[in-house]
Write an enzyme that holds these catalytic residues in place. Structure first.
Site, PDB file in Angstrom:
ATOM      1  N   HIS A  54       0.830  -1.210   0.000  1.00 11.07           N
ATOM      2  CA  HIS A  54       0.000   0.000   0.000  1.00 11.07           C
ATOM      3  C   HIS A  54       0.862   1.258   0.000  1.00 11.07           C
ATOM      4  O   HIS A  54       0.804   2.067   0.948  1.00 11.07           O
ATOM      5  CB  HIS A  54      -0.905   0.000   1.236  1.00 11.07           C
ATOM      6  CG  HIS A  54      -1.838  -1.177   1.305  1.00 11.07           C
ATOM      7  ND1 HIS A  54      -1.409  -2.449   1.595  1.00 11.07           N
ATOM      8  CD2 HIS A  54      -3.180  -1.275   1.113  1.00 11.07           C
ATOM      9  CE1 HIS A  54      -2.451  -3.284   1.594  1.00 11.07           C
ATOM     10  NE2 HIS A  54      -3.528  -2.600   1.308  1.00 11.07           N
ATOM     11  N   HIS A 110      -1.727  -1.144   7.138  1.00 13.70           N
ATOM     12  CA  HIS A 110      -1.422  -1.392   5.731  1.00 13.70           C
ATOM     13  C   HIS A 110      -0.349  -0.436   5.211  1.00 13.70           C
ATOM     14  O   HIS A 110       0.265  -0.691   4.184  1.00 13.70           O
ATOM     15  CB  HIS A 110      -2.693  -1.305   4.869  1.00 13.70           C
ATOM     16  CG  HIS A 110      -3.436  -0.014   5.023  1.00 13.70           C
ATOM     17  ND1 HIS A 110      -4.187   0.274   6.136  1.00 13.70           N
ATOM     18  CD2 HIS A 110      -3.551   1.069   4.225  1.00 13.70           C
ATOM     19  CE1 HIS A 110      -4.725   1.480   6.011  1.00 13.70           C
ATOM     20  NE2 HIS A 110      -4.355   1.977   4.857  1.00 13.70           N
ATOM     21  N   ASP A 129      -7.941   7.938   8.195  1.00 16.34           N
ATOM     22  CA  ASP A 129      -9.228   8.621   8.375  1.00 16.34           C
ATOM     23  C   ASP A 129     -10.395   7.660   8.176  1.00 16.34           C
ATOM     24  O   ASP A 129     -11.394   7.740   8.884  1.00 16.34           O
ATOM     25  CB  ASP A 129      -9.352   9.869   7.482  1.00 16.34           C
ATOM     26  CG  ASP A 129      -8.979   9.632   6.022  1.00 16.34           C
ATOM     27  OD1 ASP A 129      -8.460   8.543   5.694  1.00 16.34           O
ATOM     28  OD2 ASP A 129      -9.184  10.557   5.203  1.00 16.34           O
ATOM     29  N   LYS A 146      -3.321  11.260  -0.584  1.00 20.57           N
ATOM     30  CA  LYS A 146      -2.891   9.886  -0.814  1.00 20.57           C
ATOM     31  C   LYS A 146      -1.959   9.879  -2.036  1.00 20.57           C
ATOM     32  O   LYS A 146      -2.241  10.547  -3.032  1.00 20.57           O
ATOM     33  CB  LYS A 146      -4.127   9.021  -1.058  1.00 20.57           C
ATOM     34  CG  LYS A 146      -3.925   7.530  -0.804  1.00 20.57           C
ATOM     35  CD  LYS A 146      -5.268   6.849  -0.564  1.00 20.57           C
ATOM     36  CE  LYS A 146      -5.139   5.358  -0.413  1.00 20.57           C
ATOM     37  NZ  LYS A 146      -6.395   4.737   0.025  1.00 20.57           N
ATOM     38  N   GLU A 200     -16.806  -3.451  25.611  1.00 19.31           N
ATOM     39  CA  GLU A 200     -16.019  -4.684  25.650  1.00 19.31           C
ATOM     40  C   GLU A 200     -14.821  -4.648  24.712  1.00 19.31           C
ATOM     41  O   GLU A 200     -13.818  -5.321  24.946  1.00 19.31           O
ATOM     42  CB  GLU A 200     -16.905  -5.892  25.336  1.00 19.31           C
ATOM     43  CG  GLU A 200     -17.993  -6.162  26.382  1.00 19.31           C
ATOM     44  CD  GLU A 200     -19.200  -5.255  26.243  1.00 19.31           C
ATOM     45  OE1 GLU A 200     -19.319  -4.538  25.225  1.00 19.31           O
ATOM     46  OE2 GLU A 200     -20.042  -5.238  27.161  1.00 19.31           O
TER      47      GLU A 200
END
Lengths: 615, 615
Positions: free
Chosen positions: A28, A68, A147, A239, A356
């Site tokens: 990635h 990733h 995000d 990105k 939990e």
């Protein structure tokens, strides 16, 4: 480092991310490139970490929640001088420790396995809680999030927990690159949307341009100066930043760059800057030591005691003997009996409220720091944390999970409160241990034994009282069992655990009056199972009848069956389990309706014995 | 109703909650008493519901998220004339439909089972989404939450989802009674703390005194008038309200009132007011009908197709034939191939982003309303929604869950992305069906077959391409299997599913060259299993070797073993499964390292055959 150096380091991390992914043919890189400047500034100017001593008690802790983006992490390791370039290029290959998503099993600088999104912040919050209330060596916890993963509820469970606990040693960095896997995120580059959410949960939110190294530097400084509340840095990024053909474009998630060589050139070509990462302060707190000899509670044979009560008392006793034991509660400590520990050791007790995932994440974070956590809630509600349990096993963490109110035996509250799939869930966790004790002394011994085992340890307790059948001097451990009834005339063997042990004993005694002798095995260690005893019983009695207060799949019946998958002819076996959907009823009515009480067992035995005679 | 009548109705609901709990000897009356005025005003003045026609398409929907307050719900049913007083007093008894926590299996006015906290709002959001985008009959969805459960991340996952989707037909009522089970909540009576959080997620927040019926009435009116965003009513209440000895006191959660008669007197004694609940509007939308004949995709034998691709195409085709089929994605639709459905039927496609609990909760909400949902993400990440899956089975809902990227066969991404415990999780769900197809045509048929089954249906798909072994005309369904290699000389039977079917076939062909014949069974229906075929194979070949890309517990090996727990002597069995922690490596390397590829199968067969000869 100054502005120019930081910017160059960011480019170097991008180049190495592109190179590693290209060498692997997968990965990635675009997700690494958006966060490269954030990582560069952190590594060069703010992180305090001794890569030669990853166990240094005052090292800052860094968690890559967006796992990733691992090439970025490995590129940073190279920049810090922790790994060589040759190793970087083994990324994602068979045998390499540089896996597609980071895991701490083989890489000493990774705190926790990530790759299931939305887990980094919860576990980092657990580490930060350990830092503040247990370790007290002044280290900070940094977590780099994506995000997209802010859509996970677990993130807000953690935000609530960290805000309430005033964890000002926790700094979350969100790489807001606006693109998820399949397209844009809900909020795109709307940093305010995220800021509002974090602020509502009591965090200090800082917005910044995630590609302006000076702005990032100031944001980190501001975060470090924040007191009384955790800080989040919301960084606007792109990105694939730095390579025009992939920058800010959809459809390129999780793919190596199409033209790696050209991209590397566009990024300024390979660089080999080594970063001098700041040393942690020299101060180091001693680890807690054993404070007194272990004095487990002892119960008289024949006394009626709920195993949850025995658990609570044993855990409190263990906490007295071992200063490294901590307890965590999901706001049911009065039911699970963790409240006993809370009273005895309030400084090592952590209330996680009805959350939990955070309960298990906090336990994981404490285990990361070498503490021995016992986290408890109803068995049924541990399913809420299944993914966290799975990931903790990938991390190789040793955590103790205790589920109370197991099975239909809880009675009137009905199926939502009944753990009927917990054994299946925990058996299928890699390297786990699963205990299901039937009496108070056995429970106490297993609570103590759990602390020293590897991996995920699960203890299943019972709501109602059951008679004590073992003396306080008996020993129990992983892979054990007890044969409670046995004779040379046994016609079959009943294999039970927990509440059904008592039903099996009652059935055996009733049948004995009619001249039908059956063996009874208490298989309290559901994983690993005592294969030798089961094989012996199968050979000597010819038939095994398993009885469990659990669904028919994945529990005791399956555990016993696994023993006989050894290539030899299998014995006769029959299973009694909960096969219908229970409603509300008294505990004894529930056991009867499910056919797992003494009457059900007796009826099954008679049928099997008659069948044998008929043959 | 006017002020006096509403106040009296609130007291009546309290009295009946106290009476029902007293009759049962258990229950949560104090949790019912705090919300009694909220319920009274809703029932009398705002809810639109025909109790004689619970299926009325324009009925409002009410979800009691704090399911332990069930006596309040049943008291409201009595006030509405839906049940008699005699039935009310059967609360929590064996055979009564009025269970400790409400379930819809037997009570027609309950939408969904609750009792695992933090699930009511997510499922209500799913219903509201169905209302807005599918049903379009104008009904509103009301959900009554506790304050404790707001600690659950799932609540904020739902808040984010509902805010983003502008669900102004969703009204959450939070009974802020400040007391959880073991003590005070994090935020006590700080209504602002909750308001800030909901507002940050795009909700309209209304604060009110939860015991002032006029104020409540105005709050409901304001919530109903809210457009473009969901509304939450934060009501300040007292646990145990109305009875001085228990009001606002700790330590009384989940216990009948100590002196019920005196409490009832203090509350003004029994009343028998019947409420005329408003009728829903007459308008009713027709249900979607079949729009065209089902034309499943067809693949040629020998072609290499990933089963995830076949799933995507088949689901899109099914959507064309059935107007009631909807699809939900966890922001990985490009990987799971749900994107095929999104392209073909955008109006019935729901993006849930990276929020697996809400993914399953939305599916559950749509199933409540009669839609047939297919929700997909990576198999590994469905563990995140385990508790929601468990609760959906208690509700008796029919939902389809599809997990892609199963097993070590995914390759380089590593263990965090590998579903290796999903079969165990789904097998242990009551009444579930579990499919694991090995080729594209089989996948397509199973995708269609799932739609008409009862309960939780799980389909496991594979990332990589596998050869098509079945013609498009073959039929597959629950409880089926296919015997792919068979002869009279078979020395044993290899039982496989999914990717391991192809490894088994390769092994069988290799072994045949050496004169060793083995049978190969494709056990694509992991639950229920084809017991007859397995028994026949055991009898004819003497030994079963199971091979699975899953941990050794709870999956294929256990499913096969269960068949032979029938009281008869078991066959020889051996299991191959994933027993070590994988790292990153190519898919074929992963299968080899786990010992579940053709080489591993061949080696195991040779060993077993030699053992047999040696005997």
């Amino acid at each position: 480092m100054n502005t120019t150096e930081l910017a160059a380091l960011g480019q170097q991390l991008r180049v190495d991310s592109v190179r590693a992914s290209a060498a692997a043919g997968s990965g990635h890189p675009t997700s690494a490139m958006s966060a490269a400047d954030l990582m560069a500034v952190l590594l060069a100017n703010h992180l305090r970490y001794d890569f030669e001593r990853p166990g240094h008690p005052a090292n800052d802790r860094f968690v890559l929640s967006k796992g990733h983006a691992s090439p970025l992490l490995y590129a940073a390791y190279k920049a810090a001088g922790a790994i060589e370039d040759g190793e970087l290029l083994t990324f994602r290959r068979l045998g390499s420790r540089l896996e597609g998503h980071p895991t701490p099993r083989r890489v000493p600088w990774v705190e926790t396995a990530t790759g299931s999104l939305g887990q980094g912040l919860p576990i980092a919050a657990g580490i930060a809680l350990a830092a503040k209330r247990l370790d007290r060596t002044g280290y900070r916890v940094w977590v780099l999030c994506g995000d997209s993963e802010l859509a996970e509820g677990s993130v807000w469970e953690a935000a609530e927990h960290a805000g309430y606990e005033n964890l000002d040693n926790l700094i979350a960095i969100v790489d807001v690159n606006r693109l998820g896997q399949r397209g844009p995120t809900r909020h795109g580059h709307d940093l305010d949307a995220y800021a509002r959410r974090f602020q509502a949960f009591g965090w200090h939110a800082i917005e910044t341009d995630g590609h302006d190294v000076d702005a990032i530097d100031r944001a980190y400084a501001q975060a470090l100066a924040t007191t009384g509340q955790p800080a989040v840095i919301l960084a606007r990024t792109l990105k694939g930043k730095g390579v025009a053909s992939v920058e800010d474009r959809e459809g390129l998630h999780g793919k190596p760059l199409p033209e790696a060589e050209a991209a590397i050139a566009e990024l300024g070509g390979p660089r080999t800057t080594h970063v001098r990462v700041s040393e942690p302060p020299a101060a180091a707190a001693p680890r807690p030591v054993t404070t007194e000899a272990l004095q487990l509670p002892a119960f008289d044979v024949g006394e009626e005691v709920a195993t949850r009560d025995a658990f609570g008392k044993a855990l409190a006793a263990l906490g007295g003997a071992r200063g490294d034991v901590v307890a965590l509660d999901g706001e049911v400590g009065d039911s699970t009996r963790t409240e006993e520990f809370a009273k005895a050791h309030p400084n090592r007790f952590f209330e996680c409220y009805i959350a939990e995932q955070q309960l298990v994440a906090s336990a994981a974070g404490m285990a990361v720091r070498g503490w021995v956590p016992y986290a408890s809630t109803f068995a049924a509600f541990l399913t809420r944390a299944h993914d966290f349990i799975r990931m903790a096993s990938i991390s190789g963490l040793g955590i103790n999970l205790v589920g109370s109110h197991a099975g239909v035996a809880i009675g009137q509250d009905g199926p939502s409160q009944m753990g009927l799939e917990d054994l299946a869930m925990f058996r299928a966790v890699h390297g786990s241990t699963v205990f299901y004790p039937c009496d108070a002394n056995q429970t106490a011994k297993l609570v103590a034994a759990m602390a020293s085992l590897d991996g995920i340890r699960y203890l299943r307790t019972t709501r109602g009282r059951t008679p004590v059948v073992y003396g306080p001097g008996e020993e129990f451990g992983a892979g054990g069992s007890r044969t409670l009834r046995s004779s040379e005339d046994d016609r079959l063997t009943v294999v039970a655990a927990g509440v059904t042990v008592h039903e099996a004993l009652a059935a055996a005694d009733r049948l004995a009056e009619d001249g039908i002798r059956v063996r009874v095995i208490d298989l309290y260690s559901v994983k690993p199972v005592d294969a030798d005893t089961l094989r012996g019983a199968a050979e000597e009695t010819g038939c095994l009848l398993t009885v469990e207060d659990h669904h028919a799949e994945g529990g005791l019946g399956d555990a016993v069956a696994e023993v006989f998958a050894d290539g030899r002819p299998g014995p006769r076996t029959v299973r009694l389990a909960v096969r219908t959907m229970p409603g509300s009823a008294a505990p004894d009515e529930q056991l009867h309706a499910a056919g797992i009480d003494a009457a059900g067992i007796s009826a099954a035995v008679r049928l099997l014995v008659e069948e044998t005679v008929a043959r």
